[in-house]
Write an enzyme that holds these catalytic residues in place. Structure first.
Site, mmCIF file in Angstrom:
data_model
loop_
_atom_site.group_PDB
_atom_site.id
_atom_site.type_symbol
_atom_site.label_atom_id
_atom_site.label_comp_id
_atom_site.label_asym_id
_atom_site.label_seq_id
_atom_site.Cartn_x
_atom_site.Cartn_y
_atom_site.Cartn_z
ATOM 1 N N ALA A 274 -9.464 -94.922 26.853
ATOM 2 C CA ALA A 274 -9.177 -94.937 28.292
ATOM 3 C C ALA A 274 -10.318 -95.588 29.056
ATOM 4 O O ALA A 274 -11.279 -94.922 29.457
ATOM 5 C CB ALA A 274 -8.928 -93.518 28.794
ATOM 6 N N LEU A 275 -10.201 -96.905 29.261
ATOM 7 C CA LEU A 275 -11.237 -97.671 29.961
ATOM 8 C C LEU A 275 -10.718 -98.234 31.281
ATOM 9 O O LEU A 275 -11.322 -98.045 32.327
ATOM 10 C CB LEU A 275 -11.741 -98.801 29.059
ATOM 11 C CG LEU A 275 -12.810 -99.723 29.637
ATOM 12 C CD1 LEU A 275 -14.098 -98.947 29.946
ATOM 13 C CD2 LEU A 275 -13.105 -100.873 28.670
ATOM 14 N N GLU B 219 -8.891 -99.242 34.821
ATOM 15 C CA GLU B 219 -8.532 -98.517 36.033
ATOM 16 C C GLU B 219 -7.805 -99.472 36.989
ATOM 17 O O GLU B 219 -7.825 -100.698 36.773
ATOM 18 C CB GLU B 219 -9.788 -97.960 36.707
ATOM 19 C CG GLU B 219 -10.521 -96.940 35.850
ATOM 20 C CD GLU B 219 -11.771 -96.378 36.530
ATOM 21 O OE1 GLU B 219 -12.014 -96.727 37.709
ATOM 22 O OE2 GLU B 219 -12.488 -95.598 35.881
ATOM 23 N N ASP C 16 -16.253 -105.096 20.068
ATOM 24 C CA ASP C 16 -16.763 -106.094 19.122
ATOM 25 C C ASP C 16 -16.085 -105.951 17.767
ATOM 26 O O ASP C 16 -15.871 -106.943 17.052
ATOM 27 C CB ASP C 16 -18.278 -105.946 18.953
ATOM 28 C CG ASP C 16 -19.069 -106.609 20.068
ATOM 29 O OD1 ASP C 16 -18.462 -107.389 20.844
ATOM 30 O OD2 ASP C 16 -20.284 -106.353 20.174
ATOM 31 N N GLN D 146 11.114 -136.323 12.000
ATOM 32 C CA GLN D 146 9.654 -136.404 12.027
ATOM 33 C C GLN D 146 9.054 -135.517 13.121
ATOM 34 O O GLN D 146 8.017 -134.867 12.916
ATOM 35 C CB GLN D 146 9.211 -137.848 12.232
ATOM 36 C CG GLN D 146 7.699 -138.028 12.099
ATOM 37 C CD GLN D 146 7.274 -139.471 12.308
ATOM 38 O OE1 GLN D 146 7.391 -139.992 13.411
ATOM 39 N NE2 GLN D 146 6.788 -140.114 11.256
ATOM 40 N N GLU E 244 -7.726 -105.786 25.883
ATOM 41 C CA GLU E 244 -9.066 -105.845 25.273
ATOM 42 C C GLU E 244 -9.841 -107.079 25.717
ATOM 43 O O GLU E 244 -10.626 -107.659 24.964
ATOM 44 C CB GLU E 244 -8.979 -105.753 23.740
ATOM 45 C CG GLU E 244 -8.477 -104.401 23.270
ATOM 46 C CD GLU E 244 -8.534 -104.217 21.775
ATOM 47 O OE1 GLU E 244 -9.505 -104.707 21.154
ATOM 48 O OE2 GLU E 244 -7.626 -103.591 21.227
#
Length: 384
Positions: free
Chosen positions: A124-125, A127, A237, A276, A363
């Protein structure tokens, strides 16, 4: 899956993951409710797929996750079962900060339950006013005698509101931006915690959380007070290259389906592949896919081998940026070459077309990844 640089044990691992996903998880997938599919998560726990998110062997304590194995796991699942891949990844994203920075007591309380599929985890990051600018968090942690009380709101939280445990990032020092954020463990049934589900383009368990004086003890801190932003960045990371692996897996599924289609679809008396323009588009798709895979596994290897944190962050951002953008392009080309039937509800490509779009946002959106890369290269003089 290309086997460049893969050891025999990694090839065997990928085969095992795909076999289990096809044989054991297919009947539990297909949930369009947009809520957590607990039977699917529990099945992955029983199969040992969730255990594979973490280092160590079954029966031994979990340790830091290996980025290479995580990427192999996510790519292999993405090729055959996107819902299972997403459920597994969210378990890892929500619980890795606990494993990485929690006390032994917190780790023992939650990680075994996450591994078994009994407990659903969430990260939960974000907002309402702190998405791309994560350092602008406003969820406030008010100090009290035993710890803190949380006041505010989170949004775009995967597995919300159904999670059993949340890694929550809150402000503990006003005006300090990234230097004033603390990471907390918050049980899903905490008093004062409420939430609701959000209806998304692609069915996905994601929602909003509200905190009305939610109590957290001093022992519920992950890492140290005011240093929670580093907990979040170390987690990203690790997981950003694996988002790239998810994208690679989806792109591989799209390319495989399209290759079969152009070989067998007859247009003007000859297979579509004889044109092609079509053959060249397939060549471009395959080249984009291979380049994306190389970036993903290079970033994963850099993470596992340690070294300069800035280099790890840069490689993770490059892998996430390129692989997700490439997957969007590859799947769009696959839809174009299939024609209208690819847009029919229930078609593999219709599903992939909806699912791939979010990868360029969550993310860290593609624009944020470009800023990270530029900062590391220009600001630090890094070139390799």
């Amino acid at each position: 899956m290309s086997d460049f640089q893969l050891a025999p044990q990694h090839v065997a691992f990928v085969s095992w993951v795909r076999e289990k996903a096809i044989e054991e998880l297919a009947d539990l997938s297909g949930d369009e409710s947009g809520r957590v599919n607990r039977p699917l998560v529990q099945a992955m726990g029983k199969l040992g797929l969730l255990r594979a998110l973490f280092g160590g062997e079954p029966g031994s304590p979990p340790r830091d996750a290996a980025a290479l194995k995580l990427c192999l796991l996510r790519e292999a699942l993405a090729q055959v079962n996107g819902e299972a891949e997403t459920a597994l990844a969210l378990q890892g994203l929500g619980s890795y900060p606990i494993l990485q920075s929690g006390t032994p007591e917190i780790v023992e309380r939650w990680i075994p339950r996450v591994i078994s599929g009994e407990a659903i985890a969430a990260f939960a990051l974000s907002e309402p006013t702190a998405g791309s600018d994560a350092a602008a968090l406003e969820l406030w942690a008010e100090p009290d005698r035993t710890g803190w009380r949380l006041f505010g709101e989170k949004i775009w939280i995967s597995n919300a509101p159904d999670a059993d445990v949340y890694t929550v990032f809150a402000r503990t020092t006003r005006g300090a931006r990234a230097k004033g954020v603390t990471a907390f463990v918050v049980p899903g049934d905490a008093v004062g915690l409420d939430g609701s589900s959000l209806d998304m383009l692609s069915p996905h368990p994601i929602g909003r959380l509200t905190f009305d004086g939610v109590a957290v003890d001093r022992g519920d801190v992950l890492g140290e007070p005011d240093k929670g932003f580093a907990v979040a960045m170390r987690t990203l990371d690790l997981f950003r290259p694996s988002v790239g692996a998810f994208a690679v897996g989806m792109a591989q599924a799209a390319l495989d389906a399209t290759t079969d289609h152009v070989r067998t679809r007859v247009v003007h008396g000859a297979p579509l592949a004889r044109q092609q323009a079509v053959a060249h588009r397939i060549a471009d798709m395959a080249t984009q896919l291979e380049a994306a895979r190389l970036l993903v596994y290079a970033a994963a290897s850099a993470y596992d081998n340690g070294g300069d944190p800035g280099g790890i962050t840069r490689r993770a951002a490059m892998a996430k940026l390129y692989a997700t953008e490439a997957a969007q392009s590859i799947i769009d080309s696959a839809v174009q070459l299939h024609g209208a039937k690819a847009l029919q509800r229930g078609h593999l490509l219709e599903h992939l077309y909806r699912d791939v779009r979010s990868l360029r946002i969550y993310e860290g959106a593609s624009e944020i990844q470009r800023s990270i890369i530029a900062r590391e290269i220009i600001g630090r003089g890094a070139t390799t």
